[in-house]
Scaffold this motif. Sequence first.
Motif, PDB file in Angstrom:
ATOM      1  N   GLU A  64      86.658  81.172  69.320  1.00  0.00           N
ATOM      2  CA  GLU A  64      87.708  81.973  69.962  1.00  0.00           C
ATOM      3  C   GLU A  64      87.918  81.542  71.402  1.00  0.00           C
ATOM      4  OE1 GLU A  64      90.561  85.142  70.312  1.00  0.00           O
ATOM      5  OE2 GLU A  64      89.642  84.123  68.598  1.00  0.00           O
ATOM      6  N   PRO A  71      90.677  85.057  75.035  1.00  0.00           N
ATOM      7  CA  PRO A  71      89.777  85.395  73.926  1.00  0.00           C
ATOM      8  C   PRO A  71      89.671  86.903  73.730  1.00  0.00           C
ATOM      9  CG  PRO A  71      88.778  83.760  75.375  1.00  0.00           C
ATOM     10  CD  PRO A  71      90.000  84.259  76.082  1.00  0.00           C
ATOM     11  N   VAL A  76      87.604  88.542  66.859  1.00  0.00           N
ATOM     12  CA  VAL A  76      86.376  87.993  66.287  1.00  0.00           C
ATOM     13  C   VAL A  76      85.770  88.960  65.277  1.00  0.00           C
ATOM     14  CG1 VAL A  76      84.006  87.327  66.834  1.00  0.00           C
ATOM     15  CG2 VAL A  76      85.866  86.540  68.288  1.00  0.00           C
TER      16      VAL A  76
END
Length: 569
Positions: A64, A71, A76
Amino acid sequence: MNRPRQTNSTYNAHFLSHFFFCWQVRLLIKKRQNKFNEEDVVLSAKEHKSKRLGNKIENLWNSEEKSSKNPSLTRVLVKMFGFKVILYGILYCPADLAVCLLPPMFLRNLLDYFTPRQSSITKEDALFDGFIITLMFFLRALSFNIFLLKLTCLGMQFRIACSSLIYRKLLKMKSTTIQKISLGHIVNLLSNDVERFDRAVIYWNFLWIGPLKIVIAAYYLFITYGYTSIVGMLVPVLCLLIQLFHFKTLFALRLKVASKADSRIRILSDIINGIRSIKMFTWEKPFAKLVENARKEEMSEITKANFCRISSYACLDCYQKLSVFLCILIAVLNNESLTPQYVFALLIIYDTLRRTSQLWSSALINNSELMASLRRLQHFLLLDYEKSHIMSTLLEQSPAPVGTFVSKSEYQMNNDDQTFGVSLSNVTAKWDPKLSKSSLTDVTVTATSGKLVAVVGVAGGGKSTLLQVMLKEIPISSGNLGVTGSLSYAPQEPWVFPGTLRENIVFGEKMDNRKFQEVIKVCCLEHDISRFAYGDNTLVGEKGVERRTKSKSFFGESHLQRCRCVPFG
């Protein structure tokens, strides 16, 4: 002698054992008989192992960071657990809808059986209707508990994965970044923020099951009993709007509570570290007042958050009664006849929707707190990323050569000397990428293995910065750095961890007695260790102090630090 722990009970359990929770019976019986002990604690399931979850989330987080300019920890977690969360919701939703709609349908037929002078429904049909109604509520209890257990385990996996990611981030974080983080902040992340997953994950699917259930139930009431039966839907819609308002309020309050908690824990940590000085100068009352004020500020925000929660749950207490009252009121005003089939169907459906709204309310409340915690966790994980991103931007804008780290293989391709240790060529570096002035400018140093090299200079001349550059703790803005082989570093701040002298010296490596004795001899510690009754098995504390009843001995941290800088193994 410790016996090997038993295999997890769920591995050998079949479908019915999972469905009826039979795999827990043995543990419950032992607990009932007070025979449950440490040997009965089974191994954790493979899917709950910290190493497995930590490796997976770390790989996803690294990807990521490389693939996204901004990010996101949420992305995630969705990649890692999103499919399971949705799958559990899809499997549970039909059972929940069946419990909401089927009992009113069969109850209507059951009540028709008791209508005078009817012959369309037999006694067998009435018994079958009663059996289906009972079965539906029984299946709902089983399906809900299984659904709750799976999502509770999934929430635990969220917590374990995020905790592991925080620990790994701390181990890899630059020393300059760690200095900016308080111990209280880290403790709060690991004790409060990640704990929100345990309470929030189990309610996530109700965020979409709740509204869907209300729409389907309203459609069924309208088709079966007419528009008067859906007037009561104004109450759940109004409750949903109130919950959305509380959602935004609780999100802001959670951030404030976390900030106040960080401040309080930081103050307590500083007090504990300096408790000797506080006791010496009798400063107990001023510092007690400081802690009291910090706690009052924290409790003020907690009280506001609790008021929002209480008001959210209070709205649901009169949910069913008010909805049914509105429906009956409209039916009476329209001169419609009230039948048991109509009234009892309304009671069952609106009672089911009341429970669903309670779960939906809990989902919003816990999710608002989780979103605040996710923001704090993401901010922590991006501390070094933001710094490296700034450095990359500066390097792209700078016409100077870009700094690189030369690996061993790359260096050997361009150099004939295989005994190379550390080499810096025209290196420029700074502690903070935002600063205009560099700590090192065009530094060129070569230190070959097997030789003693000393760096001498005035205070603030850049000696520590040079070492930090070699350790890659400080990024270089230009020039080249090459390191061949492994480095052993003894920092200026020596320390020991609670344990034996041997554990502090070996420092996690495999024990080799010959090498261990050689390290002790090289570091001139044979005499010091011989003074202790337990030798290298002597316990030491955080300050290197070992106390016995007959004598008091001091074993300094710097002594152990000398051993660690000798390559062991």
